[in-house]
Design a protein around this motif. Structure first.
Motif, short mmCIF file in Angstrom:
data_model
loop_
_atom_site.label_atom_id
_atom_site.label_comp_id
_atom_site.label_asym_id
_atom_site.label_seq_id
_atom_site.Cartn_x
_atom_site.Cartn_y
_atom_site.Cartn_z
N THR A 142 0.83 -1.21 0.00
CA THR A 142 0.00 0.00 0.00
C THR A 142 0.87 1.26 0.00
N HIS A 143 1.98 1.23 0.74
CA HIS A 143 2.89 2.37 0.74
C HIS A 143 3.41 2.62 -0.68
N THR A 144 3.75 1.53 -1.37
CA THR A 144 4.28 1.65 -2.73
C THR A 144 3.24 2.25 -3.67
N LEU A 145 2.02 1.76 -3.61
CA LEU A 145 0.99 2.25 -4.53
C LEU A 145 0.54 3.66 -4.16
N ASP A 146 0.54 3.99 -2.88
CA ASP A 146 0.23 5.36 -2.50
C ASP A 146 1.30 6.32 -3.04
N THR B 235 5.21 5.68 -22.99
CA THR B 235 3.89 5.04 -22.95
C THR B 235 3.94 3.73 -22.16
N TYR B 236 5.00 2.94 -22.35
CA TYR B 236 5.08 1.67 -21.62
C TYR B 236 5.11 1.90 -20.12
N SER B 237 5.80 2.93 -19.67
CA SER B 237 5.84 3.21 -18.23
C SER B 237 4.44 3.49 -17.71
N ARG B 238 3.65 4.25 -18.47
CA ARG B 238 2.28 4.54 -18.05
C ARG B 238 1.43 3.27 -18.03
N VAL B 239 1.58 2.46 -19.07
CA VAL B 239 0.81 1.22 -19.15
C VAL B 239 1.09 0.33 -17.94
N MET B 240 2.36 0.23 -17.55
CA MET B 240 2.69 -0.63 -16.42
C MET B 240 2.30 0.00 -15.08
N CYS B 241 2.24 1.31 -15.01
CA CYS B 241 1.66 1.93 -13.80
C CYS B 241 0.19 1.57 -13.69
N TRP B 242 -0.50 1.56 -14.83
CA TRP B 242 -1.90 1.07 -14.84
C TRP B 242 -1.95 -0.35 -14.30
N ALA B 243 -1.02 -1.20 -14.76
CA ALA B 243 -1.01 -2.59 -14.31
C ALA B 243 -0.74 -2.68 -12.81
N ALA B 244 0.08 -1.78 -12.28
CA ALA B 244 0.36 -1.79 -10.84
C ALA B 244 -0.91 -1.53 -10.05
N PHE B 245 -1.65 -0.49 -10.43
CA PHE B 245 -2.90 -0.18 -9.70
C PHE B 245 -3.95 -1.27 -9.93
N ASN B 246 -4.03 -1.79 -11.13
CA ASN B 246 -5.01 -2.84 -11.40
C ASN B 246 -4.73 -4.08 -10.58
N SER B 247 -3.44 -4.45 -10.48
CA SER B 247 -3.07 -5.61 -9.67
C SER B 247 -3.30 -5.34 -8.19
N GLY B 248 -2.95 -4.13 -7.73
CA GLY B 248 -3.16 -3.79 -6.32
C GLY B 248 -4.63 -3.84 -5.94
N LEU B 249 -5.48 -3.36 -6.80
CA LEU B 249 -6.92 -3.40 -6.53
C LEU B 249 -7.42 -4.84 -6.47
N ARG B 250 -6.90 -5.68 -7.33
CA ARG B 250 -7.31 -7.09 -7.32
C ARG B 250 -6.87 -7.77 -6.03
N LEU B 251 -5.64 -7.47 -5.60
CA LEU B 251 -5.14 -8.08 -4.37
C LEU B 251 -5.92 -7.59 -3.16
N ALA B 252 -6.22 -6.29 -3.11
CA ALA B 252 -6.98 -5.76 -1.98
C ALA B 252 -8.34 -6.43 -1.88
N ARG B 253 -8.96 -6.66 -3.03
CA ARG B 253 -10.26 -7.32 -3.04
C ARG B 253 -10.15 -8.78 -2.64
N ALA C 239 -7.05 -0.56 2.08
CA ALA C 239 -6.31 0.21 1.09
C ALA C 239 -7.17 1.39 0.65
N ASP C 240 -6.51 2.41 0.13
CA ASP C 240 -7.22 3.56 -0.43
C ASP C 240 -7.61 3.21 -1.87
N THR C 241 -8.56 2.29 -1.98
CA THR C 241 -8.91 1.77 -3.30
C THR C 241 -9.53 2.83 -4.20
N ALA C 242 -10.20 3.81 -3.61
CA ALA C 242 -10.79 4.87 -4.42
C ALA C 242 -9.68 5.67 -5.13
#
Length: 607
Positions: free
Chosen positions: A386-390, A414-432, A438-441
């Motif tokens: 959570t610290h990392t994603l925050d 662009t690839y850096s942005r795409v993988m940042c998207w993947a970081a948040f998408n994976s974090g949201l999946r793990l939190a669920r 987590a600050d999922t919002a």
């Protein structure tokens, strides 16, 4: 001539003990060996300087004849065969694998010569050059072998035949008739270590049997049942050989300084653990059922996140030493001429200080994949996530140096942005899935904002493709990961258009360039070959997009660029030669990923 002094990069096999490794040429020369760790100073480095680097040769005295090399099936035991008018002989090379899981100062390189037919004379030359050829050593030779003493390290060469002093080195010859075997063991240890017991032929045969059983038992744990078991399992063994057992951290390659262009300056030290490469290796090994290795790296990555939990600044470095300590600095070995005069030869890697935001995507993607084997972060580990994603929520929109570690300034890759998207998408999946706080919002807003930004600014209407960075029209093969991580569907019209654009601009006879340095200057002189990682990502993307005939043909053609024992370097040059550090983990992990994707797609077609 310089070329005559250096074998092709591909003319080598790899042996190792899961803490360090050596390259053995197809003519019986150990011309790269660093110990006691992958990232230690070299002991043999003739591959980087023929005269100053040092080597260990064990081969027939007469060079005439045919030379062949293979691995003992499903192992890391290398067999170099010589067929000549005098007879047929073999050199077997291996390093007994680490079984303790703890860092050791002692490492053994075992070399045996045996004659299969006829009578053959073998020549031995052992010329160590410690600390990248910068440190002298003391030599003593006795009836039990030779001892080399250098600052901070000792090495011993013990044989079943007499050795002769040759200045500060040793040499010997031994004649073997059919059925006879001779043994030479090179042992590295601490500065005050005593010499080990001399080897015997029966003891060495028992040692080899144990090493063979170790590797074959490990391969039996593979769940792969697809169409290319030999290539996939050789790649898995290679990834295992490149993993530092005491911590579970894989290195990017076994070597340093091998050029991406002969005579060029793109000569890097790859004996470190990149977060990106390690996370993708985790995924590849999970695909084959090797859960222990995947779990070990997940724990290593957790420790790196925990180290930054209460600190400001970036949550991760892009790379570390194998023990998890930060990598500091880069220096040039001015006294080494470089492989075929490819200078400079660098130790360390200045890219360690770069900002590469994509690593958070690969790291969280790796953690997410571990769910399938029941690995779940403890509370401290989750706090680190959570610290990392925050932190990433505040920093994802910064220009960075990108996945290819360019040295020409930061850009909105662009690839850096795409993988940042993947970081948040994976974090949201793990939190669920783990029901963790987590600050999922906030993470959701960041994820969705990134997607909208990439769709609007990463798309180039003229090229009809997603491009390398927002301010240009250059294609970039890193984006081939888009369908694998789910940023876009594999048959999304904009993605298919991007795939077509890459085929037009980056693909040459099925081989794929990373990007065009001339069109997108990266701060370095010269060019490079096609990037083998990208070729396998292209196979993966083609298979996901339903282009199975093209995907399979590209995959099969890529096999023809493997070396004689199934190993790949980083790149393929204009004439099909292998370039860059060797063997390259990125290439072998992407081979595994592509094979699995293609197998699954072909199976669905058959059903």
């Amino acid at each position: 001539m310089t070329m005559d002094r250096y074998p092709p990069i591909a003319d080598h096999g790899l042996v190792g003990d899961l803490q360090c490794s050596a390259l053995v040429s197809a003519k019986g020369v150990v011309d790269w060996f660093a110990a006691p760790r992958f990232d230690s100073p070299s002991i043999f480095a003739a591959l980087l300087d023929h005269d100053r680097g040092g080597f260990f040769r064990l081969a027939p005295s007469r060079p005439e004849g045919t030379w062949k090399q293979l691995y003992y099936p499903d192992t890391a035991v290398l067999v170099t065969r010589f067929m000549s008018p005098d007879g047929v002989g073999e050199i077997l090379d291996w390093m007994p694998p680490d079984r303790s899981g703890t860092a050791s100062a002692r490492h053994r390189l075992v070399r045996t010569a045996r004659t299969v037919r006829g009578t053959m004379e073998y020549a031995l030359e052992c010329r160590p050059r410690f600390d990248y050829g910068r440190a002298g050593h003391e030599l003593s030779v006795g009836p039990d072998g030779a001892a080399f003493r250098a600052p901070g390290i000792s090495a011993f060469l013990q044989t079943t035949f007499p050795l002769e002093r040759d200045g500060q080195d040793v040499r010997s010859t031994v004649t073997l008739e059919a059925g006879e075997t001779a043994v030479a063991v090179f042992t590295v240890d601490g500065p005050d270590a005593a010499a080990p017991a001399p080897p015997t032929v029966p003891g060495t045969e028992e040692d080899m049997t144990e090493t063979v059983e170790f590797w074959q038992n490990w391969v039996r744990n593979s769940t792969y049942r697809g169409r290319w078991p030999d290539m996939v399992h050789r790649s898995a063994i290679t990834l295992k050989l490149l993993t530092y057992a005491p911590t579970g951290a894989p290195v990017a390659a076994a070597t340093m300084g091998l050029p991406e262009q002969i005579g060029g300056e793109r000569n890097w030290d790859y004996r470190y653990t990149w977060v990106r490469d390690g996370a993708l290796s985790l995924h590849a090994l999970l695909d084959l059922g090797f859960t222990e290795e995947a779990t070990a790296f997940a724990h290593w990555l957790r420790e790196r996140l925990l180290e930054r939990l209460d600190q400001d600044g970036e949550a991760l470095q892009i790379m570390y030493r194998v023990d998890g300590t930060p990598l500091l600095g880069e220096e040039v070995l001015d006294h080494f001429e470089g492989y075929r005069r490819s200078f400079p030869v660098r130790v360390g890697n200045a890219a360690a200080d770069q900002l590469q935001l994509d690593i958070y995507g690969e790291a969280l993607y790796g953690f997410s994949e571990c769910r399938q084997i029941g690995v779940q972060a403890d509370y401290a580990g989750w706090k680190a996530v959570t610290h990392t994603l925050d932190w990433l929520a505040d920093n994802w929109d910064r220009p960075d140096e990108g996945i290819w570690e360019t040295r020409g300034g930061r850009k909105d890759f662009t690839y850096s942005r795409v993988m940042c998207w993947a970081a948040f998408n994976s974090g949201l999946r793990l939190a669920r899935d783990w029901s963790r706080p987590a600050d999922t919002a906030r993470w959701t807003r960041a994820r969705d904002t990134i997607l909208e930004q990439v769709m609007e600014r990463g798309w180039n209407a003229k090229e009809k493709a997603y491009v390398q960075h927002y301010d240009g029209g250059v294609l970039d093969a890193s984006l081939l990961l888009i369908p694998r991580i789910g940023f876009l569907g594999a048959k999304d019209p904009t993605w298919l258009a991007t795939l077509d654009a890459m085929a037009r601009t980056l693909v040459s006879d099925s081989l794929v360039y990373r990007y065009d340095p001339a069109a997108s200057p990266d701060g370095l002189r010269g060019s490079e070959g096609t990037f083998s990682l990208c070729t396998y990502l292209y196979v993966d993307a083609l298979a996901r997009s339903g282009r199975l005939a093209e995907a399979r043909y590209t995959f099969e053609k890529m096999h023809t660029y493997a070396n004689h024992v199934g190993l790949f370097a980083e790149e393929v040059g204009p004439s099909g030669e292998q370039l860059g550090n060797f063997p390259q983990a990125f290439t072998h992990l992407s081979l595994i990923m592509a094979a699995n994707t293609l197998d699954q797609a072909l199976d669905r077609l058959r059903d």
